[in-house]
Design an enzyme around this catalytic site. Structure first.
Site, PDB file in Angstrom:
ATOM      1  N   ASP A 188      -6.074  -4.970  -6.204  1.00  0.00           N
ATOM      2  CA  ASP A 188      -5.261  -5.988  -6.498  1.00  0.00           C
ATOM      3  C   ASP A 188      -6.592  -7.206  -5.720  1.00  0.00           C
ATOM      4  O   ASP A 188      -5.839  -8.955  -5.611  1.00  0.00           O
ATOM      5  CB  ASP A 188      -4.287  -6.866  -6.093  1.00  0.00           C
ATOM      6  CG  ASP A 188      -3.940  -5.609  -4.936  1.00  0.00           C
ATOM      7  OD1 ASP A 188      -4.647  -5.264  -4.152  1.00  0.00           O
ATOM      8  OD2 ASP A 188      -2.112  -5.553  -4.027  1.00  0.00           O
ATOM      9  N   CYS A 196      -0.642  -7.740  -1.459  1.00  0.00           N
ATOM     10  CA  CYS A 196      -0.474  -7.171  -0.856  1.00  0.00           C
ATOM     11  C   CYS A 196       0.860  -7.010   0.512  1.00  0.00           C
ATOM     12  O   CYS A 196       0.917  -5.869   1.059  1.00  0.00           O
ATOM     13  CB  CYS A 196      -1.591  -6.746   0.614  1.00  0.00           C
ATOM     14  SG  CYS A 196      -3.600  -6.738  -0.533  1.00  0.00           S
ATOM     15  N   HIS A 243      -7.569  -0.463  -3.335  1.00  0.00           N
ATOM     16  CA  HIS A 243      -6.789  -1.408  -3.803  1.00  0.00           C
ATOM     17  C   HIS A 243      -7.219  -1.976  -4.796  1.00  0.00           C
ATOM     18  O   HIS A 243      -8.499  -2.759  -4.543  1.00  0.00           O
ATOM     19  CB  HIS A 243      -6.016  -2.203  -2.703  1.00  0.00           C
ATOM     20  CG  HIS A 243      -5.746  -1.640  -1.903  1.00  0.00           C
ATOM     21  ND1 HIS A 243      -5.118  -1.473  -0.218  1.00  0.00           N
ATOM     22  CD2 HIS A 243      -5.615   0.347  -1.510  1.00  0.00           C
ATOM     23  CE1 HIS A 243      -5.075  -0.756   0.383  1.00  0.00           C
ATOM     24  NE2 HIS A 243      -4.775   0.129   0.063  1.00  0.00           N
ATOM     25  N   ASP A 263      -2.784   5.139  -2.507  1.00  0.00           N
ATOM     26  CA  ASP A 263      -1.927   3.979  -2.111  1.00  0.00           C
ATOM     27  C   ASP A 263      -1.526   3.518  -3.435  1.00  0.00           C
ATOM     28  O   ASP A 263      -2.329   2.630  -4.076  1.00  0.00           O
ATOM     29  CB  ASP A 263      -3.249   3.348  -1.415  1.00  0.00           C
ATOM     30  CG  ASP A 263      -3.579   3.889  -0.137  1.00  0.00           C
ATOM     31  OD1 ASP A 263      -3.375   4.471   0.315  1.00  0.00           O
ATOM     32  OD2 ASP A 263      -4.235   2.714   0.854  1.00  0.00           O
ATOM     33  N   ASP A 314       0.821  -1.573  -0.134  1.00  0.00           N
ATOM     34  CA  ASP A 314      -0.282  -0.459  -0.003  1.00  0.00           C
ATOM     35  C   ASP A 314       0.608   1.600   0.219  1.00  0.00           C
ATOM     36  O   ASP A 314       0.318   2.269  -0.326  1.00  0.00           O
ATOM     37  CB  ASP A 314      -0.702   0.429   1.510  1.00  0.00           C
ATOM     38  CG  ASP A 314      -1.992  -1.041   1.593  1.00  0.00           C
ATOM     39  OD1 ASP A 314      -1.994  -1.926   0.581  1.00  0.00           O
ATOM     40  OD2 ASP A 314      -2.311  -0.937   2.266  1.00  0.00           O
TER      41      ASP A 314
HETATM   42  N1  NVA Z   1     -10.480  -3.805  -0.745  1.00  0.00           N
HETATM   43  C1  NVA Z   1     -10.438  -4.585  -1.969  1.00  0.00           C
HETATM   44  C2  NVA Z   1      -8.897  -5.088  -2.261  1.00  0.00           C
HETATM   45  C3  NVA Z   1      -8.344  -5.565  -1.154  1.00  0.00           C
HETATM   46  C4  NVA Z   1      -6.569  -6.397  -1.657  1.00  0.00           C
HETATM   47  C5  NVA Z   1     -11.110  -6.380  -1.401  1.00  0.00           C
HETATM   48  O1  NVA Z   1     -11.975  -6.319  -0.348  1.00  0.00           O
HETATM   49  O2  NVA Z   1     -11.652  -6.425  -2.644  1.00  0.00           O
END
Ligand code: NVA
Length: 351
Positions: A234, A339, A232, A183, A104
């Site tokens: 990913d 992550c 995020h 991030d 992050d």
């Molecule tokens: N916030 C997203 C990405 C987590 C890596 C989720 O919870 O799917």
């Protein structure tokens, strides 16, 4: 005299042979304390009340998470990959969150490593405290550019006017655009092109700022994502190797991905299964789509969570060998293999 030292940072994609990596640490991690509207926007509803000041994650989860991270370190070392570990930090004492999610806060783009200008107050000191020594070591080991984030020393403006904002007009995020914020985990690297998402922690000024930080020749493009809880990228897209990307069909589409010319010839695969939510240990901070949050250590090997058997079986058809390892307790505090790591050196870098 020009330096002949090898770069300590040289990576601009998510799949080439990994040579050096940061692996996080879980000890003393705490639930991050941010305003209720931010927690509501980004965290699973059933755990909202835990995100208070000085609220620790369960000790047994943290102990097991550190054992999982140590095991990951051993496996990476056996693969000949150099591993850097963060400092031990008392996150309870400093009112912070964790040292287990380095992705992050830092991103390597070519020979440059960029620190994220976090929007979260609880993360302001994270890079200094956890990774400052690693940055100093990298600078000693080889020529590189380190771009540190501007620091907010006093009152922040990032939440001003947002907490009581009526959510009916725009796509409304939990931060405003009064200063750059992003991030690093809201971006993926595809060689000379980074693809990112706007989110509850990444604003327009943050993207402009990142564009100013990447080395010459690199560009930043923004993906159309349908996810009001975005934070995020990913667990939304993940390139598994050159030319193969898995995406979360509930959040984005092949049409949106194909708009990025770097992905024009790629095999874009919607993940075909519905992942199961886990509650033992609980996923306090993420969705069940965390199964996509894998780490490619080469074009033919991907580290996956050992319980995500469906995902592991699915990647085999692409000639990828899944390496199953336990990481459920790290999952519990915010992320999986992608992550919990920052790749610093990968073998091929686009020229
Ligand atoms: N916030 C997203 C990405 C987590 C890596 C989720 O919870 O799917």
């Amino acid at each position: 005299m020009p330096s002949t030292a090898l770069p300590s940072v040289q990576a601009d994609n998510e799949w080439s042979q990994l040579r050096a990596v940061i692996v996080g640490r879980a000890a003393n991690s705490c639930f991050p304390s941010e305003p209720p509207h931010m927690i509501k926007a980004t965290m699973p509803e059933q755990y909202h009340e835990k995100f208070q000041p000085k609220s620790r994650f369960p000790q047994d989860v943290l102990h097991k998470a550190d054992a999982e991270l140590d095991q990951l370190v051993n496996v990476l070392a056996q693969e000949g990959i150099k591993v850097y570990r963060p400092n031990n930090v008392d996150w309870y004492e400093v009112g912070g969150y964790t040292g287990s999610m380095p992705r992050d806060g830092l991103v390597a783009v070519g020979n440059t490593i960029i620190e994220a200008p976090f929007s979260w107050r609880s993360r302001r000191c994270e890079v200094d405290l956890a990774y400052g020594n690693i940055l100093a070591e990298l600078a000693k080991e080889g020529p590189l550019t380190i771009v540190r984030a501007p620091k907010i020393l006093d009152a922040d403006t990032i939440y001003n006017g947002i907490e009581n904002h009526e959510k009916e007009k725009e796509p409304v995020w939990a931060i405003n655009n009064s200063r750059p914020a992003f991030d690093a985990a809201d971006f993926m690297r595809f060689g000379k092109v980074l693809i990112g998402q706007y989110s509850n922690v990444t604003n327009h000024k943050g993207v402009e700022y990142l564009r100013a930080c990447v080395p010459d020749g690199y560009t930043v493009e923004m993906l159309e994502v349908d996810d009001p809880h975005a934070m995020h990228i990913d667990a939304t897209i993940l390139p598994l190797k050159r030319g193969l990307l898995v995406y979360n069909p509930l959040r984005t589409s092949e049409t949106a991905l194909r708009r990025h010319s770097v992905l024009q010839d790629w095999d874009l695969r919607a993940y075909p299964f519905v992942p199961k939510m886990r509650d033992d240990p609980p996923l306090f901070m993420t969705s069940e789509w965390l199964c996509m949050n894998v780490l490619s250590i080469s074009e033919s090997k991907v580290i996956v969570e050992e319980k995500d058997v469906e995902f592991a079986e699915w990647v085999k058809q692409f000639g990828i060998q899944p390496i199953p390892l336990p990481l459920q307790h790290v999952n519990s505090i915010g992320g999986s293999f992608h992550c919990a790591t920052v790749d610093l050196v990968r073998h091929d870098v686009s020229v």
